[in-house]
Write a protein that holds these residues in place. Structure first.
Motif, short mmCIF file in Angstrom:
data_model
loop_
_atom_site.label_atom_id
_atom_site.label_comp_id
_atom_site.label_asym_id
_atom_site.label_seq_id
_atom_site.Cartn_x
_atom_site.Cartn_y
_atom_site.Cartn_z
N CYS A 1 0.85 -1.19 0.00
CA CYS A 1 0.00 0.00 0.00
C CYS A 1 0.89 1.25 0.00
O CYS A 1 1.78 1.38 0.83
CB CYS A 1 -0.90 0.01 1.23
SG CYS A 1 -1.82 1.56 1.42
N GLU B 1 -0.03 4.16 0.72
CA GLU B 1 -0.43 5.07 1.79
C GLU B 1 0.20 4.69 3.12
O GLU B 1 0.78 5.51 3.81
CB GLU B 1 -1.96 5.08 1.94
CG GLU B 1 -2.68 5.69 0.77
CD GLU B 1 -2.42 7.18 0.64
OE1 GLU B 1 -2.32 7.88 1.65
OE2 GLU B 1 -2.30 7.64 -0.53
N CYS B 2 0.08 3.41 3.50
CA CYS B 2 0.51 3.03 4.83
C CYS B 2 1.64 2.00 4.83
O CYS B 2 2.22 1.71 5.87
CB CYS B 2 -0.67 2.48 5.64
SG CYS B 2 -1.23 0.86 5.09
N CYS C 1 -6.90 -1.29 0.56
CA CYS C 1 -5.89 -1.73 1.51
C CYS C 1 -6.55 -2.32 2.75
O CYS C 1 -7.46 -1.72 3.33
CB CYS C 1 -4.99 -0.57 1.91
SG CYS C 1 -3.83 -1.00 3.22
N CYS D 1 -5.36 0.18 5.99
CA CYS D 1 -5.82 1.57 6.16
C CYS D 1 -7.11 1.86 5.41
O CYS D 1 -7.69 2.93 5.57
CB CYS D 1 -4.73 2.56 5.76
SG CYS D 1 -4.39 2.61 3.99
ZN LIG Z 1 -2.82 1.03 3.47
#
Ligand SMILES: [Zn+2]
Length: 453
Positions: free
Chosen positions: A13, A15-16, A27, A30
């Motif tokens: 991911c 983002e995280c 995801c 998150c």
């Molecule tokens: Zn994530």
């Protein structure tokens, strides 16, 4: 050098950073959609098993390090070299982004032909067009692209092998969305492929000293696999833009490890390819008629260069319902602020009028110093009185209606003087400008008085 052993891929991911064993749309950690992309996992031998015979690295004091002069290869395509900061740097990775059809391939093929003519070995690898189509494009250009090597190949490993074997110094990849590495299962153009291919091209450039230029398509919707993910990786990021309906194309550097950013290069699209426009201001003002209301000229600083543009405004009674606000080349929020300031501080109401604002040549107003010209164009249209044809407007407008000075005044005025402008409306300058008559304004009130009958 043996290729890294591939075992499997993971899906991480963006983002995280959470890893997934297979691709998922959302995801698991998150909950963000469309952020998971494939990444290769290369199996490394455990740390202890590393051979201890590797050469150790030694740091040295900065004073002992020789400052090497940066080598640049000039293409001789003036505006292109200028935006790059002087030319292409060997061992660098550059990215040229822009909407499909804007002319990125033409520009790079012209640059490739010129570098080839200057004795550099150039390979143009395209997954967008077949070598036959590239040949047809080349035949229309002024430049002789004949000796440029062309390759219709999308497997990155194959492209890099050819590049290495044939002693290529400049590699053009058209486009990053069409190449893929066989080590990932995702389709070409997916985030994982784009990122991994870019990272490999960067390593390749650094290891071999080859200059790599990559084309990246940006869609109006800003697709996730667009060059945004690449901008962190590349040394230089250029954007090629312009309204497809206009003949002008603007090239701008938004990132440059070897030069300054925000430099603007202007090209015109001709039957024989792109031609550099040495005098953008004259071109942007060419269609201007001094007798029409709703027009005002300002001087923008595009990087280190002043460029004059015309701001056009039209205020017309609204047919029905909520009045429209249509802004081209200016942030709609900035336009809303200026309309509110003119209403509350300048007593000029646009409340029941449709308002349209646009900027000549497809240029975008990025600096608040253009506020005064936008306000002047709006007031000129409102009162149906043309602004003086020899006048330039320079100033930022504050929420209280006060007019603030702009930077680099002298350079802007020199450019304006060169094009025959004789007076400048601006906040009181520290010293009277040498070539233009300054009409100082401290508040939008005063601007209203110069344009209201
Ligand atoms: Zn994530």
């Amino acid at each position: 050098m043996s290729p890294p052993r591939r075992t499997r891929s993971i899906y991480r991911c963006a983002e995280c950073g959470h890893d997934h064993p297979k691709w998922v749309g959302r995801c698991e950690a998150c909950g963000v959609w469309n952020a998971v992309a494939e990444e290769p996992v290369t199996e490394r031998p455990p740390h202890r098993a590393r051979p201890s015979s590797r050469p150790s690295v030694v740091p040295s004091p900065l004073s002992d390090i020789e400052a090497s002069r940066l080598i640049r290869w000039t293409t001789g395509l003036p505006e292109f070299d200028f935006v790059l900061g002087g030319g292409i740097v060997p061992g660098s990775l550059s990215l040229i982004g822009g909407e499909p059809g804007i002319g990125k391939s033409t520009l790079l093929l012209q640059a490739a032909a010129r570098l080839r003519a200057a004795g550099r070995h150039v390979l143009y690898a395209s997954g967008e067009e077949s070598p036959e189509q590239i040949r047809l494009r080349a035949d229309r250009m002024i430049e002789d692209a004949g000796p440029v090597l062309a390759l219709g190949e999308t497997r990155l490993e194959a492209v890099l092998e050819v590049t290495r074997k044939s002693g290529v110094e400049l590699l053009v990849i058209d486009s990053i969305q069409t190449v893929y590495t066989e080590e990932l299962e995702s389709a070409p153009g997916s985030v994982g492929q784009v990122r991994e291919c870019a990272a490999r091209l960067m390593r390749f450039a650094k290891e071999t000293g080859t200059a790599v230029v990559v084309v990246g398509h940006v869609t109006k919707g800003g697709a996730i696999a667009g060059p945004k993910t690449l901008e962190h990786i590349a040394d230089t990021v250029l954007y090629f833009e312009g309204e497809t309906s206009l003949d002008y194309r603007l090239l701008r550097a938004t990132k440059n490890r070897f030069g300054s950013v925000d430099e603007l290069g202007v090209f015109s699209m001709t039957g024989q390819g792109l031609a550099a426009v040495p005098n953008p201001s004259a071109v942007f003002l060419a269609a201007r008629s001094g007798e029409t209301s709703g027009s005002a000229v300002t001087a923008l600083m595009e990087g280190t260069r002043p460029v004059l543009v015309e701001v056009q405004a039209l205020a017309a009674p609204s047919g029905y319902g909520t009045p429209q606000r249509v802004a081209t080349g200016i942030d709609p929020k900035r336009l809303a602020v200026l309309l509110a300031v003119l209403e509350r501080r300048g007593g000029s109401s646009f409340g029941q009028l449709d308002v349209f604002v646009q900027v000549s040549g497809g240029v975008r107003l990025r600096e608040p110093g253009a506020d005064l010209a936008v306000a002047a164009a709006l007031l000129s249209s409102l009162h149906n009185r043309p602004t003086p044809p020899d006048a330039l407007y320079l100033g930022e407008i504050g929420l209280g209606g006060e007019i603030r000075p702009v930077g680099a005044l002298e350079r802007r005025l020199t450019e304006a003087g060169r094009l025959g402008f004789q007076r400048v409306f601006c906040s009181r300058p520290n010293a009277p400008p040498p070539n233009l008559r300054a009409v100082s304004l401290s508040h939008v009130d005063e601007l209203v008085h110069t344009l209201a009958a």
